[in-house]
Design a protein around this motif. Structure first.
Motif, mmCIF file in Angstrom:
data_model
loop_
_atom_site.group_PDB
_atom_site.id
_atom_site.type_symbol
_atom_site.label_atom_id
_atom_site.label_comp_id
_atom_site.label_asym_id
_atom_site.label_seq_id
_atom_site.Cartn_x
_atom_site.Cartn_y
_atom_site.Cartn_z
ATOM 1 N N GLY A 242 0.950 -1.172 0.237
ATOM 2 C CA GLY A 242 0.084 0.015 -0.143
ATOM 3 C C GLY A 242 0.888 1.272 0.119
ATOM 4 O O GLY A 242 0.368 2.195 0.219
ATOM 5 N N GLN A 243 2.291 1.175 0.074
ATOM 6 C CA GLN A 243 3.210 2.223 -0.040
ATOM 7 C C GLN A 243 3.760 2.533 -1.423
ATOM 8 O O GLN A 243 3.546 1.574 -2.424
ATOM 9 C CB GLN A 243 4.066 2.254 1.051
ATOM 10 N N LYS A 244 4.521 3.588 -1.467
ATOM 11 C CA LYS A 244 4.891 3.877 -3.177
ATOM 12 C C LYS A 244 6.581 4.046 -2.542
ATOM 13 O O LYS A 244 6.791 5.088 -1.857
ATOM 14 C CB LYS A 244 4.496 4.973 -3.796
ATOM 15 N N VAL A 245 7.231 3.738 -3.649
ATOM 16 C CA VAL A 245 8.753 3.871 -3.645
ATOM 17 C C VAL A 245 9.004 5.322 -3.793
ATOM 18 O O VAL A 245 8.282 6.016 -4.679
ATOM 19 C CB VAL A 245 9.512 3.117 -4.855
ATOM 20 N N ASP A 246 9.759 5.984 -2.973
ATOM 21 C CA ASP A 246 9.947 7.548 -3.337
ATOM 22 C C ASP A 246 10.405 7.886 -4.562
ATOM 23 O O ASP A 246 11.296 7.120 -5.538
ATOM 24 C CB ASP A 246 10.902 8.036 -2.503
ATOM 25 N N PRO A 247 9.976 8.880 -5.555
ATOM 26 C CA PRO A 247 10.256 8.991 -6.837
ATOM 27 C C PRO A 247 11.692 9.280 -7.119
ATOM 28 O O PRO A 247 12.376 9.091 -8.337
ATOM 29 C CB PRO A 247 9.410 10.093 -7.402
ATOM 30 N N SER A 248 12.368 9.739 -6.239
ATOM 31 C CA SER A 248 13.886 9.902 -6.336
ATOM 32 C C SER A 248 14.783 8.606 -6.131
ATOM 33 O O SER A 248 16.122 8.689 -6.192
ATOM 34 C CB SER A 248 14.264 10.930 -5.614
ATOM 35 N N THR A 249 14.172 7.493 -6.102
ATOM 36 C CA THR A 249 14.891 6.392 -5.800
ATOM 37 C C THR A 249 14.310 5.277 -6.539
ATOM 38 O O THR A 249 13.001 5.167 -6.780
ATOM 39 C CB THR A 249 14.628 5.741 -4.130
ATOM 40 N N THR B 153 13.623 2.058 3.459
ATOM 41 C CA THR B 153 14.638 3.058 2.601
ATOM 42 C C THR B 153 14.097 3.364 1.619
ATOM 43 O O THR B 153 14.012 4.760 1.023
ATOM 44 C CB THR B 153 16.094 2.509 2.711
ATOM 45 N N ALA B 154 13.385 2.375 0.532
ATOM 46 C CA ALA B 154 12.844 2.710 -0.598
ATOM 47 C C ALA B 154 11.733 3.581 -0.659
ATOM 48 O O ALA B 154 11.581 4.537 -1.578
ATOM 49 C CB ALA B 154 12.630 1.576 -1.351
#
Ligand SMILES: CC(C)[C@H](C(=O)O)[C@@H](O)C(=O)O
Ligand code: SF4
Length: 425
Positions: free
Chosen positions: A320-327, A410-411
Protein backbone atom coordinates in the motif's frame (compact mmCIF):
# COMPACT_ATOMS: atom_id res chain seq x y z
CA UNK A 1 43.65 -57.91 34.18
CA UNK A 2 44.93 -54.98 32.18
CA UNK A 3 45.71 -51.59 33.58
CA UNK A 4 43.17 -48.88 32.74
CA UNK A 5 44.27 -46.80 29.77
CA UNK A 6 45.99 -43.54 30.67
CA UNK A 7 43.69 -40.59 29.96
CA UNK A 8 45.77 -39.52 26.99
CA UNK A 9 44.49 -42.61 25.14
CA UNK A 10 40.95 -41.31 25.24
CA UNK A 11 40.30 -39.12 22.22
CA UNK A 12 39.98 -35.42 23.03
CA UNK A 13 36.61 -33.82 22.37
CA UNK A 14 36.11 -32.33 18.90
CA UNK A 15 34.47 -29.25 17.38
CA UNK A 16 31.92 -29.69 14.61
CA UNK A 17 34.52 -28.99 11.89
CA UNK A 18 36.87 -31.58 13.41
CA UNK A 19 34.04 -34.11 13.67
CA UNK A 20 32.93 -33.75 10.04
CA UNK A 21 36.45 -33.77 8.60
CA UNK A 22 37.37 -36.83 10.71
CA UNK A 23 34.28 -38.72 9.67
CA UNK A 24 34.66 -37.91 5.97
CA UNK A 25 38.39 -38.59 5.96
CA UNK A 26 40.43 -41.60 6.94
CA UNK A 27 41.57 -40.56 10.41
CA UNK A 28 40.61 -38.57 13.49
CA UNK A 29 41.85 -35.01 12.98
CA UNK A 30 42.17 -31.84 15.04
CA UNK A 31 42.70 -28.14 14.24
CA UNK A 32 45.98 -27.51 12.43
CA UNK A 33 46.25 -31.02 10.97
CA UNK A 34 45.72 -31.97 7.35
CA UNK A 35 42.64 -33.94 6.36
CA UNK A 36 42.02 -35.70 3.06
CA UNK A 37 38.26 -36.03 2.67
CA UNK A 38 35.60 -37.29 0.28
CA UNK A 39 33.78 -34.51 -1.57
CA UNK A 40 30.01 -34.88 -1.95
CA UNK A 41 29.35 -31.97 -4.28
CA UNK A 42 31.49 -29.63 -6.38
CA UNK A 43 29.80 -26.43 -7.52
CA UNK A 44 31.12 -24.29 -10.38
CA UNK A 45 29.74 -20.83 -11.17
CA UNK A 46 29.62 -19.17 -14.58
CA UNK A 47 32.34 -16.60 -13.78
CA UNK A 48 34.88 -19.38 -13.21
CA UNK A 49 33.60 -22.07 -15.55
CA UNK A 50 36.08 -21.47 -18.37
CA UNK A 51 39.08 -21.77 -16.01
CA UNK A 52 37.52 -24.91 -14.54
CA UNK A 53 37.09 -26.50 -17.97
CA UNK A 54 40.64 -25.53 -18.92
CA UNK A 55 42.10 -27.08 -15.74
CA UNK A 56 40.11 -30.28 -16.23
CA UNK A 57 40.62 -30.76 -19.95
CA UNK A 58 44.07 -29.27 -20.51
CA UNK A 59 46.04 -29.37 -17.23
CA UNK A 60 44.60 -32.54 -15.67
CA UNK A 61 43.41 -34.25 -18.87
CA UNK A 62 40.59 -35.64 -16.73
CA UNK A 63 36.83 -35.94 -16.69
CA UNK A 64 34.78 -35.61 -13.49
CA UNK A 65 35.15 -38.85 -11.52
CA UNK A 66 31.55 -38.69 -10.31
CA UNK A 67 29.58 -36.47 -12.75
CA UNK A 68 26.54 -36.55 -10.44
CA UNK A 69 28.64 -34.80 -7.80
CA UNK A 70 29.37 -31.77 -10.02
CA UNK A 71 26.98 -28.87 -10.66
CA UNK A 72 27.52 -25.86 -12.93
CA UNK A 73 25.32 -22.83 -12.24
CA UNK A 74 24.85 -19.90 -14.62
CA UNK A 75 23.90 -17.18 -12.20
CA UNK A 76 26.40 -14.34 -11.81
CA UNK A 77 25.81 -12.67 -15.18
CA UNK A 78 22.60 -14.21 -16.42
CA UNK A 79 21.23 -13.67 -19.01
CA UNK A 80 24.57 -12.93 -20.67
CA UNK A 81 25.52 -9.25 -20.91
CA UNK A 82 28.29 -9.42 -23.55
CA UNK A 83 29.47 -11.73 -26.30
CA UNK A 84 32.36 -13.07 -24.21
CA UNK A 85 30.01 -13.89 -21.31
CA UNK A 86 27.67 -15.61 -23.78
CA UNK A 87 30.63 -17.62 -25.13
CA UNK A 88 31.60 -18.81 -21.63
CA UNK A 89 28.02 -19.88 -20.97
CA UNK A 90 27.89 -21.71 -24.29
CA UNK A 91 31.05 -23.62 -23.35
CA UNK A 92 29.51 -24.48 -19.97
CA UNK A 93 26.45 -25.99 -21.66
CA UNK A 94 28.60 -27.99 -24.09
CA UNK A 95 30.79 -29.25 -21.24
CA UNK A 96 27.76 -30.35 -19.20
CA UNK A 97 26.27 -32.16 -22.19
CA UNK A 98 29.56 -33.93 -22.92
CA UNK A 99 30.40 -35.00 -19.35
CA UNK A 100 26.99 -35.52 -17.76
CA UNK A 101 27.50 -33.01 -14.95
CA UNK A 102 24.43 -31.11 -13.76
CA UNK A 103 23.72 -27.70 -15.31
CA UNK A 104 21.45 -25.05 -13.84
CA UNK A 105 20.96 -22.58 -16.65
CA UNK A 106 19.96 -18.88 -16.83
CA UNK A 107 17.07 -18.04 -14.52
CA UNK A 108 17.22 -21.07 -12.21
CA UNK A 109 18.83 -18.87 -9.59
CA UNK A 110 21.86 -18.16 -7.43
CA UNK A 111 24.17 -21.16 -6.97
CA UNK A 112 23.84 -21.43 -3.18
CA UNK A 113 20.07 -21.11 -3.16
CA UNK A 114 19.74 -23.63 -6.00
CA UNK A 115 22.00 -26.25 -4.39
CA UNK A 116 20.07 -25.99 -1.15
CA UNK A 117 16.72 -26.30 -2.93
CA UNK A 118 17.94 -29.29 -4.93
CA UNK A 119 19.13 -31.17 -1.84
CA UNK A 120 22.75 -30.97 -3.01
CA UNK A 121 23.99 -29.89 0.43
CA UNK A 122 23.10 -32.12 3.38
CA UNK A 123 24.14 -32.59 7.00
CA UNK A 124 27.68 -33.94 7.23
CA UNK A 125 28.44 -33.48 3.52
CA UNK A 126 31.52 -31.76 2.14
CA UNK A 127 30.48 -29.21 -0.50
CA UNK A 128 33.15 -27.25 -2.38
CA UNK A 129 32.13 -24.25 -4.43
CA UNK A 130 34.08 -21.97 -6.76
CA UNK A 131 32.48 -19.13 -4.84
CA UNK A 132 33.37 -17.64 -1.49
CA UNK A 133 29.82 -17.70 -0.12
CA UNK A 134 29.82 -21.51 -0.23
CA UNK A 135 29.88 -21.21 3.57
CA UNK A 136 26.07 -20.95 3.15
CA UNK A 137 25.78 -24.78 3.20
CA UNK A 138 26.72 -24.72 6.88
CA UNK A 139 23.06 -23.79 7.43
CA UNK A 140 22.25 -27.50 7.10
CA UNK A 141 25.44 -28.65 8.83
CA UNK A 142 27.32 -29.31 5.59
CA UNK A 143 31.01 -28.38 5.53
CA UNK A 144 30.69 -25.82 2.71
CA UNK A 145 33.68 -23.80 1.59
CA UNK A 146 34.93 -21.80 -1.38
CA UNK A 147 38.02 -22.69 -3.43
CA UNK A 148 39.67 -21.54 -6.65
CA UNK A 149 39.33 -23.18 -10.07
CA UNK A 150 42.43 -25.39 -9.64
CA UNK A 151 41.34 -26.92 -6.31
CA UNK A 152 37.79 -27.30 -7.58
CA UNK A 153 39.03 -29.11 -10.68
CA UNK A 154 41.24 -31.44 -8.62
CA UNK A 155 38.23 -32.30 -6.44
CA UNK A 156 36.04 -32.95 -9.48
CA UNK A 157 38.71 -35.15 -11.06
CA UNK A 158 39.55 -37.17 -7.93
CA UNK A 159 36.41 -37.03 -5.77
CA UNK A 160 38.56 -35.83 -2.87
CA UNK A 161 40.20 -32.74 -1.47
CA UNK A 162 42.63 -31.87 1.26
CA UNK A 163 42.09 -29.23 3.91
CA UNK A 164 43.93 -27.89 6.89
CA UNK A 165 41.49 -28.50 9.73
CA UNK A 166 40.34 -25.06 10.91
CA UNK A 167 40.40 -23.74 14.44
CA UNK A 168 36.91 -22.84 15.69
CA UNK A 169 35.12 -19.84 17.15
CA UNK A 170 32.00 -20.62 19.17
CA UNK A 171 29.03 -18.28 18.83
CA UNK A 172 26.10 -18.60 21.23
CA UNK A 173 22.87 -16.61 21.37
CA UNK A 174 20.76 -15.43 24.29
CA UNK A 175 17.24 -14.01 24.41
CA UNK A 176 14.86 -13.69 21.47
CA UNK A 177 14.74 -11.40 18.43
CA UNK A 178 12.46 -8.39 18.78
CA UNK A 179 9.94 -7.47 16.10
CA UNK A 180 11.49 -5.92 13.00
CA UNK A 181 14.88 -7.48 13.77
CA UNK A 182 16.03 -10.24 11.43
CA UNK A 183 18.76 -12.82 10.86
CA UNK A 184 20.59 -10.23 8.72
CA UNK A 185 20.91 -7.99 11.76
CA UNK A 186 22.23 -10.92 13.78
CA UNK A 187 24.74 -11.76 11.03
CA UNK A 188 25.96 -8.16 10.75
CA UNK A 189 26.35 -7.98 14.51
CA UNK A 190 28.33 -11.22 14.47
CA UNK A 191 30.68 -9.82 11.78
CA UNK A 192 31.10 -6.60 13.77
CA UNK A 193 31.94 -8.53 16.93
CA UNK A 194 34.46 -10.77 15.15
CA UNK A 195 35.89 -8.16 12.74
CA UNK A 196 36.40 -8.51 8.97
CA UNK A 197 39.46 -10.71 9.47
CA UNK A 198 38.68 -11.87 13.00
CA UNK A 199 37.96 -15.45 11.99
CA UNK A 200 40.47 -15.89 9.16
CA UNK A 201 40.57 -19.55 8.07
CA UNK A 202 38.45 -20.54 11.07
CA UNK A 203 35.22 -22.41 11.49
CA UNK A 204 32.48 -20.23 12.99
CA UNK A 205 30.36 -22.71 14.90
CA UNK A 206 26.95 -21.22 15.66
CA UNK A 207 25.07 -22.83 18.55
CA UNK A 208 21.57 -21.88 17.49
CA UNK A 209 19.89 -24.12 20.09
CA UNK A 210 16.72 -24.50 18.08
CA UNK A 211 16.56 -20.88 17.01
CA UNK A 212 16.29 -19.67 13.42
CA UNK A 213 14.61 -21.15 10.35
CA UNK A 214 16.51 -22.80 7.55
CA UNK A 215 16.49 -19.53 5.55
CA UNK A 216 17.71 -17.53 8.55
CA UNK A 217 20.48 -20.06 9.06
CA UNK A 218 21.50 -19.58 5.42
CA UNK A 219 21.80 -15.83 6.01
CA UNK A 220 24.00 -16.44 9.08
CA UNK A 221 26.25 -19.04 7.42
CA UNK A 222 26.50 -16.92 4.25
CA UNK A 223 27.95 -13.89 6.05
CA UNK A 224 30.58 -15.96 7.92
CA UNK A 225 33.04 -15.58 5.06
CA UNK A 226 32.93 -11.82 5.64
CA UNK A 227 34.82 -12.44 8.90
CA UNK A 228 37.33 -14.46 6.87
CA UNK A 229 35.96 -17.85 7.91
CA UNK A 230 36.67 -21.06 6.03
CA UNK A 231 33.31 -22.46 7.05
CA UNK A 232 30.23 -21.33 9.02
CA UNK A 233 28.47 -24.24 10.71
CA UNK A 234 25.11 -24.04 12.43
CA UNK A 235 24.75 -26.80 15.04
CA UNK A 236 21.53 -28.64 14.14
CA UNK A 237 18.81 -28.64 16.74
CA UNK A 238 15.25 -27.73 17.55
CA UNK A 239 12.41 -27.56 15.06
CA UNK A 240 14.85 -26.98 12.25
CA UNK A 241 15.61 -30.71 12.28
CA UNK A 242 12.20 -31.45 10.81
CA UNK A 243 12.70 -28.62 8.33
CA UNK A 244 15.83 -30.23 6.87
CA UNK A 245 13.99 -33.18 5.40
CA UNK A 246 17.16 -35.26 5.92
CA UNK A 247 18.53 -37.26 8.80
CA UNK A 248 21.23 -35.55 10.79
CA UNK A 249 23.94 -38.08 11.61
CA UNK A 250 24.93 -38.14 15.27
CA UNK A 251 28.58 -37.53 14.34
CA UNK A 252 28.06 -33.96 13.10
CA UNK A 253 27.38 -32.59 16.61
CA UNK A 254 30.34 -31.01 18.42
CA UNK A 255 31.54 -32.74 21.59
CA UNK A 256 31.15 -31.31 25.06
CA UNK A 257 34.46 -29.73 26.05
CA UNK A 258 35.75 -29.17 22.48
CA UNK A 259 38.53 -26.63 22.09
CA UNK A 260 37.56 -23.13 20.84
CA UNK A 261 39.98 -20.28 20.08
CA UNK A 262 37.37 -17.71 21.02
CA UNK A 263 33.75 -17.58 22.23
CA UNK A 264 31.23 -14.80 21.73
CA UNK A 265 27.62 -14.44 22.79
CA UNK A 266 25.05 -12.36 20.94
CA UNK A 267 22.18 -10.93 22.96
CA UNK A 268 19.24 -11.12 20.56
CA UNK A 269 16.87 -9.24 22.85
CA UNK A 270 19.05 -6.12 22.84
CA UNK A 271 19.71 -6.21 19.09
CA UNK A 272 18.30 -3.36 16.97
CA UNK A 273 18.25 -3.23 13.14
CA UNK A 274 21.82 -2.99 11.90
CA UNK A 275 23.46 -1.54 8.81
CA UNK A 276 26.95 -1.96 7.42
CA UNK A 277 28.30 1.35 6.10
CA UNK A 278 30.88 1.67 3.29
CA UNK A 279 33.35 0.20 2.60
CA UNK A 280 33.92 -2.75 4.94
CA UNK A 281 31.32 -5.27 6.05
CA UNK A 282 32.34 -4.94 9.71
CA UNK A 283 31.62 -1.17 9.71
CA UNK A 284 28.30 -1.90 11.44
CA UNK A 285 26.00 0.68 13.06
CA UNK A 286 22.44 0.87 14.31
CA UNK A 287 20.25 2.03 11.41
CA UNK A 288 19.07 4.89 13.62
CA UNK A 289 22.59 6.37 13.50
CA UNK A 290 22.57 6.46 9.67
CA UNK A 291 18.96 7.53 9.24
CA UNK A 292 18.36 10.21 6.59
CA UNK A 293 21.23 9.44 4.19
CA UNK A 294 19.94 10.03 0.65
CA UNK A 295 19.68 6.82 -1.39
CA UNK A 296 19.52 6.43 -5.20
CA UNK A 297 18.93 2.69 -5.45
CA UNK A 298 17.63 -0.06 -3.19
CA UNK A 299 18.40 -3.68 -4.09
CA UNK A 300 16.54 -6.58 -2.47
CA UNK A 301 17.88 -10.01 -3.41
CA UNK A 302 21.13 -12.11 -3.42
CA UNK A 303 22.20 -15.34 -1.74
CA UNK A 304 22.05 -13.49 1.58
CA UNK A 305 18.48 -12.17 1.46
CA UNK A 306 16.66 -13.11 -1.75
CA UNK A 307 14.44 -15.85 -0.33
CA UNK A 308 10.65 -15.96 0.02
CA UNK A 309 10.77 -14.94 3.70
CA UNK A 310 12.90 -11.94 2.75
CA UNK A 311 10.45 -10.87 0.04
CA UNK A 312 7.62 -11.27 2.57
CA UNK A 313 9.50 -9.05 5.01
CA UNK A 314 9.90 -6.38 2.32
CA UNK A 315 6.29 -6.68 1.11
CA UNK A 316 4.97 -6.24 4.66
CA UNK A 317 6.63 -2.80 4.71
CA UNK A 318 5.82 -1.84 1.09
CA UNK A 319 2.15 -2.96 1.03
CA UNK A 320 0.00 0.00 0.00
CA UNK A 321 3.02 2.33 -0.09
CA UNK A 322 5.04 3.83 -2.95
CA UNK A 323 8.77 3.91 -3.63
CA UNK A 324 10.03 7.49 -3.39
CA UNK A 325 10.25 9.00 -6.92
CA UNK A 326 13.92 9.92 -6.40
CA UNK A 327 14.84 6.30 -5.65
CA UNK A 328 14.63 3.06 -7.68
CA UNK A 329 13.89 -0.32 -6.12
CA UNK A 330 15.23 -3.52 -7.72
CA UNK A 331 13.90 -6.86 -6.50
CA UNK A 332 15.59 -10.04 -7.72
CA UNK A 333 14.38 -13.35 -6.27
CA UNK A 334 17.21 -15.74 -5.42
CA UNK A 335 15.77 -18.58 -7.52
CA UNK A 336 13.00 -19.58 -9.89
CA UNK A 337 11.31 -21.44 -7.00
CA UNK A 338 11.34 -18.30 -4.88
CA UNK A 339 9.96 -16.30 -7.81
CA UNK A 340 7.18 -18.79 -8.45
CA UNK A 341 6.15 -18.91 -4.78
CA UNK A 342 6.25 -15.11 -4.51
CA UNK A 343 4.15 -14.89 -7.68
CA UNK A 344 1.60 -17.42 -6.40
CA UNK A 345 1.06 -15.77 -3.02
CA UNK A 346 0.76 -12.20 -4.36
CA UNK A 347 4.05 -10.92 -2.93
CA UNK A 348 5.39 -9.88 -6.32
CA UNK A 349 2.19 -7.98 -7.13
CA UNK A 350 2.50 -6.08 -3.83
CA UNK A 351 6.11 -5.18 -4.64
CA UNK A 352 5.37 -4.16 -8.25
CA UNK A 353 2.39 -2.04 -7.17
CA UNK A 354 4.70 -0.22 -4.77
CA UNK A 355 7.05 0.54 -7.68
CA UNK A 356 9.61 -2.28 -7.60
CA UNK A 357 11.39 -3.39 -10.79
CA UNK A 358 11.88 -7.17 -11.07
CA UNK A 359 14.97 -8.95 -12.40
CA UNK A 360 15.79 -12.49 -13.54
CA UNK A 361 16.60 -14.84 -10.61
CA UNK A 362 20.37 -14.74 -10.16
CA UNK A 363 23.02 -12.49 -8.63
CA UNK A 364 21.79 -9.29 -10.33
CA UNK A 365 23.98 -6.25 -9.63
CA UNK A 366 25.44 -7.72 -6.39
CA UNK A 367 28.99 -7.72 -7.74
CA UNK A 368 28.56 -4.87 -10.19
CA UNK A 369 28.57 -6.82 -13.43
CA UNK A 370 25.08 -6.02 -14.84
CA UNK A 371 21.40 -5.28 -14.10
CA UNK A 372 21.73 -2.25 -11.84
CA UNK A 373 25.33 -1.07 -11.56
CA UNK A 374 25.91 2.27 -9.85
CA UNK A 375 27.16 5.58 -11.33
CA UNK A 376 29.85 7.70 -9.61
CA UNK A 377 28.49 9.27 -6.43
CA UNK A 378 25.40 7.07 -6.25
CA UNK A 379 24.31 5.43 -3.01
CA UNK A 380 22.68 2.01 -2.75
CA UNK A 381 21.11 0.19 0.18
CA UNK A 382 21.43 -3.51 -0.58
CA UNK A 383 20.44 -6.73 1.18
CA UNK A 384 23.65 -8.37 -0.06
CA UNK A 385 26.84 -9.19 1.83
CA UNK A 386 29.63 -6.96 0.47
CA UNK A 387 30.06 -3.19 0.33
CA UNK A 388 33.68 -2.88 -0.78
CA UNK A 389 34.80 0.06 -2.94
CA UNK A 390 33.57 -0.52 -6.49
CA UNK A 391 31.55 -3.58 -5.54
CA UNK A 392 28.34 -2.58 -7.33
CA UNK A 393 29.78 -0.38 -10.03
CA UNK A 394 31.81 2.82 -9.91
CA UNK A 395 34.51 3.18 -7.25
CA UNK A 396 32.87 6.42 -6.09
CA UNK A 397 29.51 4.77 -5.50
CA UNK A 398 28.61 3.71 -1.94
CA UNK A 399 26.88 0.56 -0.72
CA UNK A 400 25.14 0.12 2.65
CA UNK A 401 24.07 -3.40 3.71
CA UNK A 402 20.82 -4.03 5.58
CA UNK A 403 17.86 -6.35 6.10
CA UNK A 404 14.95 -6.56 3.62
CA UNK A 405 12.67 -4.63 6.01
CA UNK A 406 15.13 -1.74 6.33
CA UNK A 407 15.77 -1.78 2.57
CA UNK A 408 12.01 -1.57 1.93
CA UNK A 409 11.54 1.31 4.39
CA UNK A 410 14.49 3.10 2.76
CA UNK A 411 12.91 2.73 -0.69
CA UNK A 412 9.73 4.41 0.55
CA UNK A 413 11.54 7.25 2.31
CA UNK A 414 14.19 7.72 -0.41
CA UNK A 415 16.59 7.92 2.54
CA UNK A 416 17.94 5.43 5.05
CA UNK A 417 14.94 4.64 7.24
CA UNK A 418 13.46 2.13 9.67
CA UNK A 419 10.02 0.57 9.07
CA UNK A 420 8.67 2.66 11.96
CA UNK A 421 9.74 5.84 10.13
CA UNK A 422 7.34 5.00 7.30
CA UNK A 423 4.49 3.97 9.56
CA UNK A 424 5.32 0.24 9.73
CA UNK A 425 6.66 -1.86 12.58
C1 LIG B 1 32.21 -14.62 -8.74
C2 LIG B 1 32.57 -15.24 -7.44
C3 LIG B 1 33.89 -15.90 -7.61
C4 LIG B 1 32.51 -14.27 -6.26
C5 LIG B 1 32.83 -14.97 -4.93
O1 LIG B 1 33.71 -15.81 -4.82
O2 LIG B 1 32.22 -14.71 -3.94
C6 LIG B 1 31.15 -13.59 -6.12
O3 LIG B 1 30.12 -14.49 -5.93
C7 LIG B 1 31.14 -12.57 -5.00
O4 LIG B 1 30.20 -12.55 -4.22
O5 LIG B 1 32.09 -11.77 -4.92
S1 SF4 C 1 24.46 -13.12 -4.93
FE1 SF4 C 1 26.28 -11.86 -4.69
S2 SF4 C 1 27.39 -12.73 -2.97
FE2 SF4 C 1 25.90 -14.26 -3.65
S3 SF4 C 1 27.07 -15.56 -5.06
FE3 SF4 C 1 26.05 -13.95 -6.28
S4 SF4 C 1 27.59 -12.29 -6.48
FE4 SF4 C 1 28.27 -13.66 -4.81
Amino acid sequence: MTDPLPTSHFPSPQTMAEKILSQRGDKRVYAGELAVVEVDQVMVVDSIVQSFIERMSRDLAAVPKFPERVSIVIDHVAPASTVSVAQAQKEAREYAAATGVRLFDVGRGICHQVLMEEGLARPGWIVLGSDSHSTTYGAVAAFGTGMGATDIALAAASGKTWLRVPESVKVTFSGELGSGVSAKDVALEMIRALGADGATYMSIEMHAQGRFTRGQRMTLANLCVEAGAKVGLVVPGGEILTDYGYDVPEWVYPDEGANYMQQIEIDLTALRPRMSAPSEVDNVHDVSELRGIKVDQVFIGTCTNGRLDDLHEAAAVLRGQKVDPSTRLLVIPASSQVMEAAMADGTLLTLIQAGAVLGTPGCGPCMGRHQGVLAPGEVCVSTSNRNFIGRMGDKDAKVYLASPAVAAATAIAGRVALPEDVGRG
